[in-house]
Design an enzyme around this catalytic site. Sequence first.
Site, PDB file in Angstrom:
ATOM      1  N   ASP A 318       0.852  -1.175   0.000  1.00  0.00           N
ATOM      2  CA  ASP A 318       0.000   0.000   0.000  1.00  0.00           C
ATOM      3  C   ASP A 318       0.898   1.238   0.000  1.00  0.00           C
ATOM      4  O   ASP A 318       2.108   1.132   0.226  1.00  0.00           O
ATOM      5  CB  ASP A 318      -0.905  -0.041   1.238  1.00  0.00           C
ATOM      6  CG  ASP A 318      -1.964   1.044   1.209  1.00  0.00           C
ATOM      7  OD1 ASP A 318      -2.355   1.442   0.100  1.00  0.00           O
ATOM      8  OD2 ASP A 318      -2.396   1.487   2.285  1.00  0.00           O
ATOM      9  N   ASP A 502      -2.184  -1.052   5.982  1.00  0.00           N
ATOM     10  CA  ASP A 502      -2.447  -0.559   7.336  1.00  0.00           C
ATOM     11  C   ASP A 502      -3.909  -0.221   7.586  1.00  0.00           C
ATOM     12  O   ASP A 502      -4.284   0.123   8.706  1.00  0.00           O
ATOM     13  CB  ASP A 502      -1.591   0.672   7.628  1.00  0.00           C
ATOM     14  CG  ASP A 502      -1.922   1.850   6.712  1.00  0.00           C
ATOM     15  OD1 ASP A 502      -2.610   1.628   5.687  1.00  0.00           O
ATOM     16  OD2 ASP A 502      -1.494   2.976   7.021  1.00  0.00           O
ATOM     17  N   ASP A 506      -7.502  -2.874   3.722  1.00  0.00           N
ATOM     18  CA  ASP A 506      -6.435  -3.814   3.360  1.00  0.00           C
ATOM     19  C   ASP A 506      -6.635  -5.187   3.993  1.00  0.00           C
ATOM     20  O   ASP A 506      -6.000  -6.153   3.561  1.00  0.00           O
ATOM     21  CB  ASP A 506      -5.069  -3.265   3.804  1.00  0.00           C
ATOM     22  CG  ASP A 506      -4.696  -1.971   3.089  1.00  0.00           C
ATOM     23  OD1 ASP A 506      -4.934  -1.898   1.868  1.00  0.00           O
ATOM     24  OD2 ASP A 506      -4.189  -1.057   3.747  1.00  0.00           O
TER      25      ASP A 506
END
Length: 625
Positions: A318, A502, A506
């Site tokens: 990410d 995080d 996700d």
Amino acid sequence: MLKFLLNEREGQFLLVGTIFLILGFLLGFNPLYSRICFYIAIFFLGFFAAKDAIIETIENRSPNVDLLMILAALGAVLINYESEGAMLLFIFAGAEFLEEYATNKSTKAIESLLEQVPETALLVMENGETVKVPTSELKVGQTVVVAKGEQLPIDGKIDRPTIINEAALTGEAVPVEKDKGDDGYAGTINEGHVLHLHVTKTSDQTVFSNIIRMVEEAQGRPSKIASFIDRIESRYVITVLIAVPIFILALMFINNMTFSDAFYRGMVLLTVASPCALVASATPATLSAISNGANNGVLFKGGAAMEALSTMDVLFSDKTGTLTQGEFEVEDYDIPEDILAEVIYMEQQSSHPIAQGIVNSFPNTSLANVNRDEAVEELAGTGLKKGSIVIGKPSFFSDYHNSNKYQQDKDGTLVFVGKDRDVIGYFQLSDQVRKEAKTAVNNFQNNDVDVQLITGDNEKTAKKVADQVGISTYYASCLPEDKINFVQDYQAEDKVVGMIGDGINDAPALANANIGIAMGSGSSVAMETADVVIVKNDLNKLFYSYELSNRLNNIIKQNVAFAVGVIIILIILNLVGWLDLPMGVVFHEGSTILVILNGLRLLSQKDASEKQSKHYPEVEKVNVK
């Protein structure tokens, strides 16, 4: 280690047994006294092994390696080889102590985490008075007082704007500005004025307590190879217990040996065929690696996760919180020179990252003509005010006259400056891509791990970040289900896929990946779903873990090969009659100690990047919306 030896009962028994073992050899000129010393040494050195052998054999209904050692020592005593029996138990007890020491070092990680959370809190009573109470007694809905400079004792909602240093959780040196109603976390430090914290979680549900629980659980989850060794241990022991009597009888009836000589060779076989070194090949090394990771800000939820990380083929990352770090720099601005000096002076009064970014971007601006008599007032959640000058978010200026037609759709973070109800200037700031992230990506790629960016941000932002960190493949505007699809597509090609993120969005991808990795400052859902948690927001820590996993697997392979090789060689030497009991004891138990010491080497591995990023990491600038 000496302190551990003296404080633990196993260590004390080992010490006493060792003293009597030495006395037994020193009193060799007096057979009676020497034999008595050896018997006492056997009692102390074999006490815990005998206890474990009896209890575990009864409870699990299967024999273990401790039973083999006790039987070998008793067999040596029966044929008047007390010194060899004592020496066997001495080396075995020493190996067991080293393994216990490795486990103890692993629990130090938990103790160091516990020390970062206050044990007491100032509870606000209904009459307004405060009472000091244990943190463990706090209940959801209660309110505690946190003075300036003190740690938050519990997770809760903050009742006023303040500055919180979350370095204990995230490793970030820059304090975080909190508004009323924002979350505060146990173990972090209040750098603003005194505040009230409304408790939202009990002490066993805080972020810190979850981290501690994950470390504890990790110690109870063995690696795959350790689990395999544990499964075959009892079968192996049973095989040895059957083979030894058969071997003794074969020597008596086929080789026409006396019972005494055949029994002696049988005791040698019982000693050297024991899988002590094999059993110790994985667990001490795995515990050492988990402890090392925890000390360096990486939490593994078990040995299997630690072992699997080095097999990763693809790593999806990410963007926010992993590749960028939230330190700002001015990219563009338009403001009168006399007002610029006022703005710099005002921003110097704030510790907000955006304020510091503006100050640091104009180091040579003279403040000689700034009116310092007017106080700088903080506008909660908005910005700063000094007389008629206001600095803040563009949304605050919606009712101001914007004669210069400054636009709010510029890239990056935008700050407006107003005076007398008119917008007179702006600053366009960019978030910063961590230089250590670029290094980590390069390191992974050099190790044949394909790093790809997968983000919900727009194409323009995703491409800029990907270019800055050296990622050639990126996916923008991804929904949670898109991330899952990418993970599963690569898994369908027999790739081992890692996913680092995080956010709550996700979590599904983390759960579907072979190795889910969460940033410690992320959502609790992401942390619960992941196999690995990076407490500090530093992608370099993940590469360090990757190297640690590689080294762990190499050490386990070395240990297994060495242990099996020693057992085979010693058995062959015994079969041809070239090995006596003393040498069998020394070589066999010595191999056990060597594999444990080899595993303990993982405790001392250091993160080479730690010194470089200890305080303020270098950054490279990129506009990020």
